[in-house]
Design a protein around this motif. Structure first.
Motif, short mmCIF file in Angstrom:
data_model
loop_
_atom_site.label_atom_id
_atom_site.label_comp_id
_atom_site.label_asym_id
_atom_site.label_seq_id
_atom_site.Cartn_x
_atom_site.Cartn_y
_atom_site.Cartn_z
N LEU A 87 0.83 -1.20 0.00
CA LEU A 87 0.00 0.00 0.00
C LEU A 87 0.87 1.26 0.00
O LEU A 87 0.38 2.34 -0.28
N ARG A 88 2.15 1.10 0.32
CA ARG A 88 3.09 2.21 0.35
C ARG A 88 4.32 1.87 -0.48
O ARG A 88 4.74 0.72 -0.55
N ALA A 97 1.82 6.74 -0.48
CA ALA A 97 0.72 5.82 -0.73
C ALA A 97 0.67 5.47 -2.21
O ALA A 97 0.85 6.33 -3.08
N ARG A 121 -1.54 4.21 -5.37
CA ARG A 121 -2.94 4.19 -5.79
C ARG A 121 -3.18 3.29 -6.98
O ARG A 121 -4.25 2.72 -7.13
N ARG A 148 1.10 -0.94 -6.99
CA ARG A 148 0.96 -1.76 -5.78
C ARG A 148 1.57 -3.13 -5.98
O ARG A 148 2.24 -3.66 -5.10
#
Length: 63
Positions: free
Chosen positions: A5-6, A13, A15, A20
């Motif tokens: 997620l990071r 973050a 998106r 991801r």
């Protein structure tokens, strides 16, 4: 590998699903990607080997 997620580089973050899955954002990915080495392309085959067309030459000495 589990989705992040990071960003693993800067911690922002993520998106985008592709980011991801990769674990890095697009900017960090461009900054940390290793460019391909020059000259790593396979050389082109000559049209003839030993006077025979390349398609007629056995692939390995085992055949």
């Amino acid at each position: 590998m589990a989705e992040s997620l990071r960003c693993t580089v800067c911690g922002r973050a993520l998106r985008d699903p592709a980011s991801r899955a990769r674990g890095t954002g697009p900017v960090c990915d461009r900054k940390t990607r290793i460019p391909p080495l020059p000259g790593t392309r396979r050389p082109a085959l000559p049209p003839y080997v030993d006077g025979r067309p390349v398609d007629d030459v056995p692939a390995s000495p085992l055949f």
